[in-house]
Motif scaffolding. Structure first.
Motif, PDB file in Angstrom:
ATOM      1  N   ARG A   1     -13.935  83.084  59.145  1.00 49.69           N
ATOM      2  CA  ARG A   1     -13.037  84.588  59.060  1.00 49.69           C
ATOM      3  C   ARG A   1     -13.566  85.232  58.042  1.00 49.69           C
ATOM      4  NH1 ARG A   1     -12.055  85.579  63.844  1.00 49.69           N
ATOM      5  NH2 ARG A   1      -9.978  86.715  63.355  1.00 49.69           N
TER       6      ARG A   1
ATOM      7  N   GLU B   1     -14.512  90.245  60.765  1.00 50.24           N
ATOM      8  CA  GLU B   1     -14.190  90.167  62.293  1.00 50.24           C
ATOM      9  C   GLU B   1     -15.161  89.909  63.090  1.00 50.24           C
ATOM     10  OE1 GLU B   1     -11.595  93.342  63.937  1.00 50.24           O
ATOM     11  OE2 GLU B   1     -10.831  93.504  62.009  1.00 50.24           O
ATOM     12  N   ARG B   2     -16.239  90.436  62.797  1.00 50.55           N
ATOM     13  CA  ARG B   2     -17.508  90.579  63.680  1.00 50.55           C
ATOM     14  C   ARG B   2     -18.900  89.810  62.892  1.00 50.55           C
ATOM     15  NH1 ARG B   2     -17.586  95.360  67.518  1.00 50.55           N
ATOM     16  NH2 ARG B   2     -19.531  95.685  66.732  1.00 50.55           N
TER      17      ARG B   2
END
Length: 150
Positions: free
Chosen positions: A49, A52-53
């Motif tokens: 994490r 987000e991407r």
């Protein structure tokens, strides 16, 4: 008679491997030309994490950087082992390699290598040739350079 494509079974229900006539899939590591696992690093980036991407090039770049750092440290450690007339690399050789290289030492300044020891260093004032000679010549030079007199 109808001909079916032959498929290999992977042993799990509901999943079959690729048909035997097709080429085998290539890993992202092989495509990128690196030894480090690009797919595993991509998974770590996603599951960690950090963002987000995660782009497609990020794990490839990370794998290449990690592979370069490992190769650099192993090369320098191997040289240190050879200097000590040893065949195997031990933590002491890794410590010597990292601390003698300016950039690696700066990168890994907060790292403690277990059983690595310290760099051999003797302060110049403790060496036998650094003692001041007493006598007449010493008194004359001391009188000329009295910078600490008040």
């Amino acid at each position: 008679m109808t001909a079916k494509k032959a498929t290999k079974s992977t042993g799990r229900q509901g999943r079959t491997a690729q048909p035997t006539g097709e080429e085998k899939s290539t890993t992202r590591s092989a495509r990128a030309g690196v030894s480090f696992p690009v797919g595993r690093l991509a998974r770590y980036l996603r599951e960690g994490r950090y963002a987000e991407r995660v782009g497609a090039g990020a794990p490839v770049y990370l794998a290449a950087v990690l592979e370069y750092l490992c190769a650099e440290i192993l090369e320098l450690s191997g040289n240190a082992a050879r200097d000590n007339k040893k065949v195997r690399i031990i933590p002491r050789h890794i410590q010597l390699a990292i601390r003698n290289d300016e950039e690696l030492s700066q990168l890994l300044s907060d790292v403690v290598i277990v059983s690595g020891g310290v760099l051999p260093n003797i302060h110049a004032s403790l060496l036998p040739g650094a003692k001041k000679k007493g006598g007449k010549a010493g008194k004359k030079s001391a009188a000329k350079s009295a910078s600490q007199e008040f």
